[in-house]
Every structure is written in structure tokens, then in C-alpha cells.
Design a protein around this motif. Structure first.
Motif: not given
Length: 253
Positions: A79-82, A86-91
Motif C-alpha cells: 500500500d503506497p500510503a501505508d 501489504n495490499r493495495g490497488f492501482e488505478h
């Protein structure tokens, strides 16, 4: 990031917006299309965006004028913000334009915004601020199955400096049995003028990655399977990227 694919279940068809537009000829009429798939790893410009299986997909509207509007997304392994997640999403949201200017020749220009779930700004201990969202502009010239282009970063983001330039070449060659040979190579020219506590540059010019692989389309099903070997180069600090074998399955509609 992109244009950003590069972007990898179907590296030759829709890894990152960059790959999708490099591979396809512009439509003769207005059309909607889309795809969804999975990759064993999401590797972008040599770096690992997701070390586990990633789910990816996108939709695209192509106008007969040559203008294309599109969206592409992928699950991330961070997660680029946190840093604690260990999980995130790219749009990725993009606008592109294709034009055939001679027999077997065309050019393509595209601008892309890379937005990350729950993103905003990060503040360093020194009080410096950077956006997580990034923007770039890409252009390429294609002759038959060979494309050569460059992507320029437009803003200082947490992963890049404004003025960073990514150079890339992509070549696809049709094989028997609805198979395609897919190859690419990419290198960065890094801009160190905006270095701060977020970004440090040790290498001005580096080779990032090379890819070679094959994809297999299953006629009348919309399914394509792919297998690519990624040779890792270096990042802006001179650290080496690992090599990877990336497998995927993609459904286009």
C-alpha cells in the motif's frame, strides 16, 4: 506506474496501458472493449509491484477519430500510503490518440494518471511533501510489429521525479497455432534535479528490464495464455532487479 503496461497477464496485449496500445491497431469505428485476468506476479519496469498472484483488468472506448479513453487496474503487494499494509490497488486512467501516417507506419501519444487506493500525499520527517498519484505522457512510433517510444514523468511523485524518461522498444511476431512471440526492452534516464528525502538518484542512465515470451490465443473464446521471462536490470540507486518468470491468463471481451 506506467503509461504506465510496463504492465502483465497478457504482456503483449494489456499489461499496462502501454502494452495494450502498442500491440493493437486502431479501430475503424467506435467500440468498447475490456479484459480481465490474473498474473503469477506483477512486474513493472523491472520492479515487483505484486510478488503474489495479481488480478488485473480494464475497459477501453475507442473512437473512430483515433482517440481512446481507458481504465486499467491491478492488485498490489503493498500500500503506497501505508507501510503497515501489504495490499493495495492501482488505478490507471488514460487518454490516447493513434494515427496512421504512412503504409505500415503509425504514431501514438498518450497521457496517463496513476492513482493508488486511499492515496494522497506523504510527508517526510524533514517536512517535504510528495503526491502518491503520478502523471506521465508517452509517445511511440510503430512500423509493422516494432514500436519504439519514450515516456516522460510529469510530476514529482513518491516513486519518480518529474523529468524521468523511460525509453522502450516492443516487438511482436506471429507464430503458428495462434501463438505470438513477445519481446521488449526498457531503460531509464533519471532526473536527479528534484532529489529530496523521498527520492535519491545514484545512476543517471540504467537498463531496467528485458522480456521474451510467448502468448497463445484460444480461438473464439476470448482467452489468451502467456508466459514471459523478465531479465531484471537496475533502479535509480543502482540496485539490481531479480529475474522473473511470469505466467498469466487473460479474457478479452
Amino acid at each position: 506506474m506506467f503509461s504506465r503496461i510496463s504492465q502483465l497477464f497478457l504482456a503483449a496485449a494489456f499489461s499496462v496501458p502501454a502494452y495494450s496500445v502498442w500491440a493493437d491497431e486502431p479501430d475503424t469505428g467506435n467500440s468498447f472493449s475490456g479484459n480481465v485476468g490474473v498474473v503469477s506476479q506483477y512486474v513493472y519496469r523491472g520492479g515487483v509491484e505484486n510478488d503474489d498472484m495479481a488480478v488485473q483488468g480494464g475497459v477501453e472506448y475507442a473512437h473512430k477519430s483515433g482517440v481512446t479513453l481507458g481504465y486499467w487496474g491491478s492488485t498490489l503487494g503493498y500500500d503506497p500510503a501505508d507501510d503497515a499494509k501489504n495490499r493495495g490497488f492501482e488505478h490507471d486512467l488514460y487518454v490516447a490518440y493513434d494515427h496512421d501516417f504512412a503504409k505500415d507506419w503509425k504514431y501514438h501519444v498518450q497521457t496517463t494518471a496513476y492513482y493508488y487506493q486511499d492515496s494522497g500525499r506523504l510527508v517526510s520527517e524533514e517536512g517535504e511533501r510528495r503526491k502518491i498519484t503520478g502523471y506521465d505522457v508517452m509517445g511511440y512510433v510503430a512500423y509493422k510489429d516494432l514500436s519504439v517510444g519514450a515516456t516522460v514523468q510529469l510530476n514529482n511523485a513518491t516513486y519518480a521525479n518529474a523529468g524521468d524518461v523511460y525509453l522502450s522498444a516492443v516487438y511482436h511476431h506471429p507464430l503458428k497455432y495462434d501463438m505470438t512471440l513477445n519481446t521488449s526492452v526498457g531503460a531509464y534516464i533519471y532526473n536527479d534535479a528534484h532529489d529530496d528525502s523521498f527520492m535519491q538518484t545514484e545512476k543517471d542512465v540504467v537498463f531496467n528490464e528485458a522480456r521474451v515470451g510467448v502468448s497463445k490465443a484460444f480461438s473464439d473464446t476470448g482467452l489468451t495464455a502467456s508466459l514471459d521471462y523478465v531479465v531484471g536490470g537496475q533502479d535509480r540507486l543502482g540496485d539490481d532487479f531479480d529475474n522473473h518468470m511470469v505466467a498469466g491468463l487473460n479474457f478479452s471481451f
